[in-house]
Design a protein around this motif. Structure first.
Motif, short mmCIF file in Angstrom:
data_model
loop_
_atom_site.label_atom_id
_atom_site.label_comp_id
_atom_site.label_asym_id
_atom_site.label_seq_id
_atom_site.Cartn_x
_atom_site.Cartn_y
_atom_site.Cartn_z
N ASP A 1 0.81 -1.22 0.00
CA ASP A 1 0.00 0.00 0.00
C ASP A 1 0.84 1.26 0.00
O ASP A 1 0.34 2.35 0.30
N GLY A 2 2.12 1.16 -0.31
CA GLY A 2 2.97 2.35 -0.34
C GLY A 2 3.54 2.73 1.01
O GLY A 2 4.14 3.80 1.15
N ARG A 3 3.40 1.82 2.01
CA ARG A 3 3.95 2.12 3.34
C ARG A 3 4.78 0.96 3.89
O ARG A 3 5.28 1.03 5.01
N TRP B 1 15.95 0.12 0.63
CA TRP B 1 16.56 0.53 1.91
C TRP B 1 17.54 1.66 1.66
O TRP B 1 18.44 1.56 0.83
N GLN B 2 17.31 2.78 2.38
CA GLN B 2 18.18 3.94 2.28
C GLN B 2 19.03 3.98 3.55
O GLN B 2 18.60 4.46 4.59
N LYS C 1 18.58 8.94 9.69
CA LYS C 1 18.16 7.64 10.20
C LYS C 1 17.84 6.73 9.02
O LYS C 1 17.04 7.08 8.18
N PRO C 2 18.51 5.56 8.93
CA PRO C 2 18.21 4.64 7.82
C PRO C 2 16.73 4.29 7.78
O PRO C 2 16.09 4.12 8.82
N GLN C 3 16.19 4.17 6.56
CA GLN C 3 14.76 3.94 6.43
C GLN C 3 14.43 3.39 5.04
O GLN C 3 15.27 3.39 4.15
N PHE C 4 13.17 2.93 4.91
CA PHE C 4 12.68 2.51 3.59
C PHE C 4 12.30 3.75 2.76
O PHE C 4 11.88 4.78 3.31
N ASN D 1 18.60 -4.04 -4.10
CA ASN D 1 19.79 -4.43 -3.34
C ASN D 1 20.66 -3.19 -3.21
O ASN D 1 21.26 -2.74 -4.19
N SER D 2 20.71 -2.59 -2.01
CA SER D 2 21.38 -1.31 -1.80
C SER D 2 22.33 -1.40 -0.61
O SER D 2 22.34 -2.39 0.13
N ASP D 3 23.14 -0.33 -0.42
CA ASP D 3 24.05 -0.27 0.73
C ASP D 3 23.25 -0.29 2.02
O ASP D 3 22.26 0.45 2.17
N LYS D 4 23.74 -1.09 2.98
CA LYS D 4 23.03 -1.18 4.26
C LYS D 4 23.31 0.04 5.13
O LYS D 4 22.43 0.51 5.86
#
Length: 608
Positions: free
Chosen positions: A359-361, A501-502, A508-511, A403-406
């Motif tokens: 649902d975009g969240r 994943w950013q 703060k790391p987040q989606f 697949n991104s930097d953690k």
């Protein structure tokens, strides 16, 4: 003189009347006298504007016709004897009303007809009376321009171009204009030559007419009530003179003909195990006597509400892959939640077939070790996806797989996402491979990506070639962009589904870049590509459209199924052949226990 000869000498006699009346000397005296007395030329205006009513002889001039002479009050020399008009075959003459005052009048010599000529222009001059009653040495004025307009008289009545008009209408319709009658008028002026109004003379008829002669019906006509109407119409010019003769308008009413497909039922019952069942056994196309040069019929089976878009076997994804002979080593990225596969536990589940709704969240982190870090140059990604237009005016990327930097940085190593109804696959090579500029983004633009329907997607990678299969059909990327390899680092990577994943460049790391839509059976197969035979089997549907007896299709009939046999396109140029071909279209469901419910059919036609 000789003697004896008689000589004759002619005798010249000068005859005259009164004293000083003889010879050239007398004429010279008269000219001298006239020069002393008649010193000036007459004077008139330089231009005149006149109006004359047709069939009348009086011209009203502005200014009035008056000639003046500075020799007045000397008799003759100061008087006006004539006005002369210059021009060929002009129907006008000018007369002197008063020699002393110089007043004149312009009048018509014969009847003036506006329809023959609307205006006249000519030259006029005034002449004085010279120096005496018998003189011809008149002096003339300068030339003046006279412009005369002919005033029209409403002498002609309107006449219709046609003595009768005829039209055919279909019952049950309200027409803006059934037909247009037209009258003309031979008068010359706009006032009397233009038609200002039309009127229906016949009373109690369901018709009206406008000022341009357009006739319309004021109520829906019925063929059963009255087959034909006869109405009389008259016309008025702008002087309100009616037409010399009314015109007859005949309106025939024909029964309604409804072009379209006839003799088909809106609902049929299908019994499991009955095989192929005709959908339109008696259908035929009614064209209402219209000539047809080509037809195209698209029949679409709409089952988007059943699981992933059609009646499929309820095997698990792994069982289905085994049945279809898929390669081993396939990794399920959206498995059923369990102790070992708990990363999908927080996602919304749409049905028992493990359809996940985003649902975009929401996003899911795939644990480390599930998928190898290096996918090699050969791998396959498969998925079922249902997606509509992206929300918002400026649509952002919607991540399916990323697949991104953690931590620390925000580099995307590989990703599959939707952006503005385009499917994009990103693949950034690592530093330890060739340090060259190479393909990194592959774009596909397909209507199905945003049609809110289920479709089966397979991305086969054999770098640098990337091929997309959608519903079993092959699509090459319409755009490929290049990039440099990713620089070396020791940053761990995070594989996610439904968002990216950013890990860096934020406090703060987040989606981020959330997906809106539904996904199922999202898998990745490192090190190997799937064959087209396996791909077709994995997306195969147990129900679909079919054609009974292909051999008996008429000549000139072209047909085409989509890979899942949910859409059938038929083309031809003969109505009879098309009718017979469509009567052979059937529905088939090979499941022993089909999913209960209504299957909707959409049939659209293009007729030329």
């Amino acid at each position: 003189m000789l003697p004896g000869r008689l000589c004759w000498v002619p005798l010249l006699l000068a005859l005259g009347v009164g004293s000083g009346s003889g010879g050239g000397g007398d004429s010279r005296q008269r000219r001298l006298l006239a020069a002393k007395v008649n010193k000036h030329k007459p004077w008139i205006e330089t231009s005149y504007h006149g109006v004359i009513t047709e069939n009348n002889d009086t011209v009203i001039l502005d200014p009035p016709l008056v000639a003046l002479d500075k020799d007045a009050p000397v008799p003759f020399a100061g008087e006006i004897c004539a006005f002369k008009i210059h021009g060929q075959e002009l129907p006008f003459e000018a007369v002197v009303l008063n020699k002393t005052s110089g007043e004149g009048r312009l009048r018509a010599k014969s009847p003036i007809d506006c329809e023959l000529q609307k205006e006249y222009t000519f030259i006029i001059q005034a002449y004085d009376c010279g120096a005496g009653p018998h003189e011809t040495a008149w002096k003339k004025s300068h030339k003046a321009v006279v412009h005369i307009q002919v005033k029209d008289v409403n002498e002609f009545a309107p006449t219709f171009k046609e003595p009768a008009y005829k039209a055919v209408v279909t019952e049950g319709k309200i027409y803006d204009s059934i037909l247009q009658v037209e009258a003309i008028d031979e008068d010359c002026s706009p006032q009397y030559s233009q038609i200002c109004n039309y009127e229906i003379v016949t009373t109690d008829v369901p018709f009206a007419i406008d000022r341009n002669g357009n006739i319309r019906n004021t109520e829906k006509l019925s063929y059963d009530k009255q087959h034909q109407y006869e109405i009389l119409v008259t016309a008025y010019d702008c002087g309100q003179k009616p037409a010399a003769q009314d015109t007859l308008v005949q309106v025939d009413v024909k029964p309604v003909c409804k072009p379209g497909w006839q003799d088909w039922t809106k609902r049929i019952e299908y019994q499991p195990g009955s095989g192929s069942m005709p959908l339109f056994p008696s259908i035929h196309l009614e064209t209402c006597d219209g000539a047809v040069s080509s037809l195209q019929i698209v029949t679409e089976l709409q089952t988007n509400y059943i699981g992933k878009g059609c009646d499929r076997e309820t095997y698990s994804e792994k069982s289905l892959q085994k049945l279809c002979g898929a390669s081993s080593g396939i990794i399920d990225l959206l498995p059923s939640p369990s102790a070992a596969t708990n990363w999908t536990a927080g996602l919304l589940v749409d049905s028992s077939e493990m359809i996940f709704k985003f649902d975009g969240r929401q996003g899911a982190k795939v644990p480390d070790g599930i998928v190898p870090k290096n996918l090699t140059d050969q791998f396959t990604i498969t998925m079922w996806m249902k997606h509509g237009p992206s929300p918002g005016v400026r649509a952002e990327k919607e991540t399916i797989l990323c697949n991104s930097d953690k931590t620390e940085m925000n580099r995307h190593h590989y990703a599959l996402y939707v952006h503005n109804c385009r499917l994009v696959f990103l693949l950034r090579k690592d530093f330890d491979q060739a340090d060259t500029f190479r393909p990194a983004e592959f774009h596909w633009k397909l209507d199905q990506i945003c049609d809110k329907e289920w479709h089966y997607y397979v991305i086969n990678v054999e770098f640098p070639v990337v091929t997309l299969y959608m519903d079993g059909a092959t699509y090459e990327p319409y755009l490929v962009t290049n990039d440099w390899p990713i620089h070396p680092s020791h940053i761990a990577m995070q594989l996610t589904v439904g968002a990216c994943w950013q890990g860096g460049e934020v406090t703060k790391p987040q989606f981020a870049q959330f997906f809106h839509g539904s996904l199922a059976s999202l898998t990745i197969r490192p090190g190997k590509m799937e064959s087209q035979k396996v791909i077709s089997c994995l997306q195969a549907c147990k129900e679909g459209l079919d054609i009974n007896s292909l051999e008996s299709l008429g000549q000139g009939i072209k047909y085409h199924f989509n890979p899942s046999q949910s859409i059938l396109v038929m083309e031809g140029d003969d109505i009879g052949n098309i009718n017979r071909a469509l009567q052979k279209v059937s529905y088939i469901n090979s499941r022993q226990f089909p999913t209960a419910g209504v299957r909707r059919l959409k049939v659209s036609s293009k007729v030329q």
